[in-house]
Design an enzyme around this catalytic site. Structure first.
Site, PDB file in Angstrom:
ATOM      1  N   HIS A 191       0.839  -1.201   0.000  1.00 29.17           N
ATOM      2  CA  HIS A 191       0.000   0.000   0.000  1.00 29.17           C
ATOM      3  C   HIS A 191       0.870   1.246   0.000  1.00 29.17           C
ATOM      4  CE1 HIS A 191       0.560   0.918   4.315  1.00 29.17           C
ATOM      5  NE2 HIS A 191       0.521  -0.382   4.482  1.00 29.17           N
ATOM      6  N   ARG A 199       4.372  18.149 -16.173  1.00 29.44           N
ATOM      7  CA  ARG A 199       5.115  17.068 -16.838  1.00 29.44           C
ATOM      8  C   ARG A 199       6.370  16.646 -16.087  1.00 29.44           C
ATOM      9  NH1 ARG A 199       8.058  17.407 -22.689  1.00 29.44           N
ATOM     10  NH2 ARG A 199       9.251  18.920 -21.525  1.00 29.44           N
TER      11      ARG A 199
END
Length: 143
Positions: free
Chosen positions: A22, A109
């Site tokens: 997780h 980006r």
């Protein structure tokens, strides 16, 4: 082949999502993404579309419910126009398999590249749509 498991999974991809803990992330990258220079753990899924992989992964993969951004996409560069069908398609799949998940977040980006570098793995697909890259943060699998 396994019953109940999508035939889109390669053994490597299935093992990878099984091994993830997780809070770890996996990137489903479009064909333009610099996967091999971004992350040492690259899985090839040439010819597959991200939406198809997302539909195969999410029935097996709990998204992290403890963060505000379990699903992240790359934001368009200034001057580029986003293809809203990409986000809409992903959101529909997320709503189907992980209802209640926060809305998809967008990051710049180069921030996306940094996040991809820290990901558990990058899956390189054959998806040629621009800005189709998506990060999934794994949550705790319900019992």
């Amino acid at each position: 082949m396994l019953k109940g498991i999508s035939p889109l999974f390669s053994p490597e991809l299935l093992a990878t999502i099984y091994q993830m803990g997780h809070g770890e992330e996996i990137v489903l990258a479009d064909a333009h993404f610099p996967g091999h220079s971004t992350n040492p753990n690259v899985i090839r899924a040439d010819g597959l579309q991200i939406e198809d992989l997302l539909s195969a992964i999410l029935p097996l993969f709990a998204l992290d419910s403890y963060v505000s951004d379990p699903v992240v996409m790359m934001a368009c560069a200034p001057g580029d126009e986003p293809d809203r069908a990409v986000e809409k398609g992903y959101q529909g799949i997320i709503d189907q398999f992980a209802p209640g998940t926060p809305a998809i977040q967008f990051i710049e980006r180069f921030e996306f590249y940094k996040r991809a570098a820290k990901a558990f793995a990058v899956v390189m697909t054959g998806d040629t749509r621009k800005y189709a890259n998506i990060v999934l943060k794994k949550g705790v699998t319900p019992t």
